[in-house]
Write a protein that holds these residues in place. Sequence first.
Motif, PDB file in Angstrom:
ATOM      1  N   GLU A   1      -4.641   5.398  -7.233  1.00 31.39           N
ATOM      2  CA  GLU A   1      -4.306   4.560  -6.075  1.00 31.39           C
ATOM      3  C   GLU A   1      -5.192   3.312  -6.044  1.00 31.39           C
ATOM      4  O   GLU A   1      -4.712   2.205  -5.793  1.00 31.39           O
TER       5      GLU A   1
ATOM      6  N   THR B   1       1.004   4.317  -2.775  1.00 28.38           N
ATOM      7  CA  THR B   1       0.820   5.713  -2.359  1.00 28.38           C
ATOM      8  C   THR B   1       1.987   6.573  -2.810  1.00 28.38           C
ATOM      9  O   THR B   1       1.791   7.699  -3.274  1.00 28.38           O
TER      10      THR B   1
ATOM     11  N   THR C   1      -3.862  -0.474  -6.486  1.00 26.56           N
ATOM     12  CA  THR C   1      -4.221  -1.465  -5.464  1.00 26.56           C
ATOM     13  C   THR C   1      -4.878  -2.682  -6.097  1.00 26.56           C
ATOM     14  O   THR C   1      -4.561  -3.824  -5.753  1.00 26.56           O
TER      15      THR C   1
ATOM     16  N   ARG D   1       0.838  -1.204   0.000  1.00 22.38           N
ATOM     17  CA  ARG D   1       0.000   0.000   0.000  1.00 22.38           C
ATOM     18  C   ARG D   1       0.871   1.252   0.000  1.00 22.38           C
ATOM     19  O   ARG D   1       0.594   2.226  -0.692  1.00 22.38           O
TER      20      ARG D   1
END
Length: 174
Positions: A162, A146, A166, A142
């Motif tokens: 994002e 980011t 993901t 994660r």
Amino acid sequence: MSTSRPKGGSPRKFGFTQTGALLRGRIRDASASRGFAQSRLLTHWEEIAGPDAAAISRPVEVSYGRGGFGATLVLLTTGAQAPMLEMQKEQLRERVNSVYGYNAIARVRITQTAPTGFAEGQVAFTPRAKAKDPAPLPPEARKAVTEQVAPVSDPGLRQALERLGTNIISKSTS
């Protein structure tokens, strides 16, 4: 080189015929007998109704009234899903009419059945399950996503990128 002609006078066709061309007439006849002027309503129901409505319903019949003031589309669903579908009737009517290209459907009627239906020899009517959300990413993955999207100045675009990152990472790890 001459082509042989049968007694009817037209040249004979040689080669293969596509399966769709062979079945087109039978599909059209079967669809028309149930009131479906365009079989696209049956074959592309998920695209027309949307994934949520298509998961809980299926078009069964298009019937035309005596007055000719538009047809009625009959949808099959289970008893538990009927109230949800009832709230979407107007949206479904508009979507179906956009497929026909004119205001062909005046009404949408919902028919409820048990999960094991009896119509047309069908063994069961099972609504499709919704897709599961992806598994949560490990913290280090994660953080990497980011950091990759941090330079993007637009917050909406950054959030979308994002989510995309993901989803890509979660699908590649599963």
